[in-house]
Design a protein around this motif. Structure first.
Motif, mmCIF file in Angstrom:
data_model
loop_
_atom_site.group_PDB
_atom_site.id
_atom_site.type_symbol
_atom_site.label_atom_id
_atom_site.label_comp_id
_atom_site.label_asym_id
_atom_site.label_seq_id
_atom_site.Cartn_x
_atom_site.Cartn_y
_atom_site.Cartn_z
ATOM 1 N N ARG A 1 -2.037 14.397 -3.770
ATOM 2 C CA ARG A 1 -3.184 15.227 -4.135
ATOM 3 C C ARG A 1 -4.464 14.742 -3.457
ATOM 4 O O ARG A 1 -5.307 15.537 -3.036
ATOM 5 C CB ARG A 1 -3.351 15.219 -5.658
ATOM 6 C CG ARG A 1 -4.363 16.226 -6.175
ATOM 7 C CD ARG A 1 -4.398 16.196 -7.697
ATOM 8 N NE ARG A 1 -3.122 16.590 -8.267
ATOM 9 C CZ ARG A 1 -2.761 17.853 -8.464
ATOM 10 N NH1 ARG A 1 -3.578 18.830 -8.102
ATOM 11 N NH2 ARG A 1 -1.590 18.123 -9.002
ATOM 12 N N GLU A 2 -4.596 13.404 -3.345
ATOM 13 C CA GLU A 2 -5.780 12.850 -2.678
ATOM 14 C C GLU A 2 -5.800 13.214 -1.190
ATOM 15 O O GLU A 2 -6.855 13.498 -0.629
ATOM 16 C CB GLU A 2 -5.817 11.328 -2.858
ATOM 17 C CG GLU A 2 -6.120 10.882 -4.269
ATOM 18 C CD GLU A 2 -6.081 9.378 -4.419
ATOM 19 O OE1 GLU A 2 -7.148 8.730 -4.376
ATOM 20 O OE2 GLU A 2 -4.962 8.835 -4.576
ATOM 21 N N LEU A 3 -4.622 13.182 -0.566
ATOM 22 C CA LEU A 3 -4.534 13.585 0.846
ATOM 23 C C LEU A 3 -4.867 15.057 0.999
ATOM 24 O O LEU A 3 -5.580 15.452 1.932
ATOM 25 C CB LEU A 3 -3.129 13.316 1.390
ATOM 26 C CG LEU A 3 -2.927 11.984 2.129
ATOM 27 C CD1 LEU A 3 -3.081 10.815 1.185
ATOM 28 C CD2 LEU A 3 -1.555 11.947 2.797
ATOM 29 N N HIS A 4 -4.373 15.876 0.070
ATOM 30 C CA HIS A 4 -4.645 17.311 0.122
ATOM 31 C C HIS A 4 -6.146 17.578 -0.034
ATOM 32 O O HIS A 4 -6.712 18.430 0.667
ATOM 33 C CB HIS A 4 -3.852 18.016 -0.973
ATOM 34 C CG HIS A 4 -4.078 19.492 -1.032
ATOM 35 N ND1 HIS A 4 -3.896 20.321 0.051
ATOM 36 C CD2 HIS A 4 -4.481 20.298 -2.051
ATOM 37 C CE1 HIS A 4 -4.170 21.571 -0.288
ATOM 38 N NE2 HIS A 4 -4.541 21.568 -1.569
ATOM 39 N N LEU B 1 0.869 -1.168 0.000
ATOM 40 C CA LEU B 1 0.000 0.000 0.000
ATOM 41 C C LEU B 1 0.912 1.225 0.000
ATOM 42 O O LEU B 1 1.584 1.500 1.000
ATOM 43 C CB LEU B 1 -0.904 0.013 1.232
ATOM 44 C CG LEU B 1 -1.677 -1.277 1.548
ATOM 45 C CD1 LEU B 1 -2.595 -1.047 2.738
ATOM 46 C CD2 LEU B 1 -2.449 -1.763 0.340
ATOM 47 N N LYS B 2 0.958 1.925 -1.114
ATOM 48 C CA LYS B 2 1.787 3.117 -1.223
ATOM 49 C C LYS B 2 0.972 4.311 -0.723
ATOM 50 O O LYS B 2 0.047 4.770 -1.395
ATOM 51 C CB LYS B 2 2.233 3.339 -2.667
ATOM 52 C CG LYS B 2 3.169 4.523 -2.835
ATOM 53 C CD LYS B 2 3.558 4.719 -4.294
ATOM 54 C CE LYS B 2 4.456 5.947 -4.445
ATOM 55 N NZ LYS B 2 4.781 6.216 -5.865
ATOM 56 N N ILE B 3 1.328 4.796 0.462
ATOM 57 C CA ILE B 3 0.554 5.832 1.125
ATOM 58 C C ILE B 3 1.495 6.948 1.568
ATOM 59 O O ILE B 3 2.445 6.696 2.318
ATOM 60 C CB ILE B 3 -0.179 5.269 2.361
ATOM 61 C CG1 ILE B 3 -0.948 4.002 2.002
ATOM 62 C CG2 ILE B 3 -1.108 6.310 2.975
ATOM 63 C CD1 ILE B 3 -1.452 3.232 3.198
ATOM 64 N N PRO B 4 1.253 8.190 1.149
ATOM 65 C CA PRO B 4 2.114 9.286 1.596
ATOM 66 C C PRO B 4 2.079 9.444 3.112
ATOM 67 O O PRO B 4 1.107 9.038 3.774
ATOM 68 C CB PRO B 4 1.504 10.518 0.909
ATOM 69 C CG PRO B 4 0.741 9.977 -0.254
ATOM 70 C CD PRO B 4 0.230 8.640 0.190
ATOM 71 N N THR B 5 3.132 10.006 3.659
ATOM 72 C CA THR B 5 3.204 10.260 5.093
ATOM 73 C C THR B 5 1.985 11.073 5.535
ATOM 74 O O THR B 5 1.638 12.070 4.912
ATOM 75 C CB THR B 5 4.492 11.031 5.418
ATOM 76 O OG1 THR B 5 5.613 10.245 5.007
ATOM 77 C CG2 THR B 5 4.592 11.314 6.913
#
Length: 414
Positions: free
Chosen positions: A276-279, A68-72
């Motif tokens: 971008r999704e987190l933002h 699962l590639k998930i930004p910090t």
């Protein structure tokens, strides 16, 4: 806890792959002569266009692995506990069993196990829902029995160095330590010992095959894990790309490995969440102000950081007066050296910074902690309520690399 859109999408993609994985595993079991690489086939049939690298576990069985590639800051631990539920429900068709949760640093280890042991924390509540209220959280020094694993969703926390076979620390995991005898045949039951070794040929043993009693299986934690074929949750999976780490992980004979990482390079990426999704979900803290000091003197930068933190604390006090919400802004300081024998010279040392904060800048000593591999003063803070406690005095944390990844502290503003 309300899931974000990208988290719901991630779980949907995981569920889709696990459904295909269960179906193709059954086809492989029904047609053993075909030697179907069912994890790769499931990847293809799930419509995942990213590449898949096939792997096998320590006893030569196809090993499903995905990342699962998930930004910090994206909530990877929440997705991890949800993934445990999906794997058990969709793929393994069970509510109990062993989960081996592996993390790379003491800070991540401490935060994760604290959350999982807290029955009021959302992570633990998700596990309890998945297990029907039968959740057992363990560390490597804890003993457990076959009944514990059969009746509970048993999560065993391990540090990555402890899982790496080549380190001295790991040798304890594979040492015959006692306390796990119930998982193994009696020493004098030669046929049962041989049957276990036939099923799990990578078990550590005493003696050679030509000895009087034949090969005797070591009753170690490492061998116990190999016989239980655990689900592995691998936090910060990119830190386990070395050949030694990979051999050890696969050597636990896992049924599946689910990795979590913000920067995978050698993993089978099942879910790719963008910044971008987190933002869009307001998961990224803004605004972010980066100030590049013109002065080459680190003491000038430290003075500016202290001044900024003081301004923020004044604002925090006004905010608390109006809302009742307590915020104590913390300044995180990264130094170049931390070892006892590394003081002096041109490198900025943690004790040098501490001394400057106290003697020159007038910061009380009890407002400063150092967190390094040798000196962990944060642990003492965690033991008495943590950094977020209202009566905690800490305002400055000095570190080098120990808090680079996986450290969560909402009070760290500078």
């Amino acid at each position: 806890m309300q899931l974000k859109e990208y988290q719901q999408r991630a779980l949907s993609e995981i569920r889709n792959y696990l459904g295909q994985l269960a179906a193709w595993r059954k086809k492989a079991e029904d047609n053993p002569d075909l030697e179907v690489d069912f994890p790769a086939k499931a990847w293809e049939k799930a419509g995942i266009t990213r590449r898949y690298t096939s792997r096998k576990n320590g006893i030569g069985q196809p090993l499903p692995t995905f990342c699962l590639k998930i930004p910090t800051g994206g909530g990877k631990t929440l997705l991890a506990v949800k993934t445990v539920d999906l794997v058990n429900m969709t793929y393994l068709k069970q509510k109990t069993g062993l989960v081996l949760w592996i993390v790379p640093t003491t800070q991540i280890y401490r935060q994760t196990i604290q959350s999982l042991k807290d029955r009021d924390h959302p992570y633990r509540q998700h596990l309890d829902l998945a297990s029907g209220g039968h959740t057992l959280i363990l560390e490597k020094t804890d003993r457990f029995s076959p009944q514990d694993v059969q009746e509970n969703l048993t999560v065993l926390m391990l540090m990555l160095p402890s899982a790496n076979r080549k380190t001295k620390e790991t040798l304890k995991v594979f040492k015959d330590s006692g306390g796990f005898q119930e998982f193994f045949p009696p020493e004098d039951d030669i046929k049962a010992q041989e049957a276990s070794l036939k099923r799990f040929p990578n078990l550590d043993t005493y003696e050679k095959e030509l000895g009087y009693w034949g090969r005797q299986i070591k009753t170690s934690l490492g061998n116990t894990l190999r016989m239980l074929s655990p689900l592995i949750i691998l936090d910060e999976g990119h830190k386990a790309y070395s050949e030694g780490a990979q051999d050890t992980l696969r050597g636990f004979n896992p049924c599946l490995i689910a990795e979590l990482s913000a920067t995978p390079t050698q993993s089978n990426i099942l879910v790719d969440i963008s910044g971008r999704e987190l933002h869009h979900e307001e998961m990224i803290k803004l605004d972010l102000h980066v100030v590049n000091k013109a002065s080459p003197d680190w003491k000038d930068t430290l003075l500016a950081a202290m001044s900024k933190r003081n301004v923020l604390e004044d604002k925090a006090k006004d905010y608390e007066a109006n809302t009742g919400t307590n915020i104590r802004p913390i300044c995180l300081i990264q130094v170049e050296r931390t070892g006892r024998d590394q003081q002096g010279g041109r490198w900025i040392h943690s004790e040098q910074v501490r001394e400057h904060l106290i003697k020159t800048m007038g910061i009380p000593a009890d407002e400063i902690v150092v967190k390094t591999s040798e000196k962990d003063e944060l642990k003492e803070v965690d033991d008495i309520g943590g950094l977020l406690a209202r009566d905690c005095k800490i305002r400055y944390i000095i570190t080098k690399h120990a808090l680079q990844e996986g450290w969560d502290c909402s009070f760290a503003y500078v």
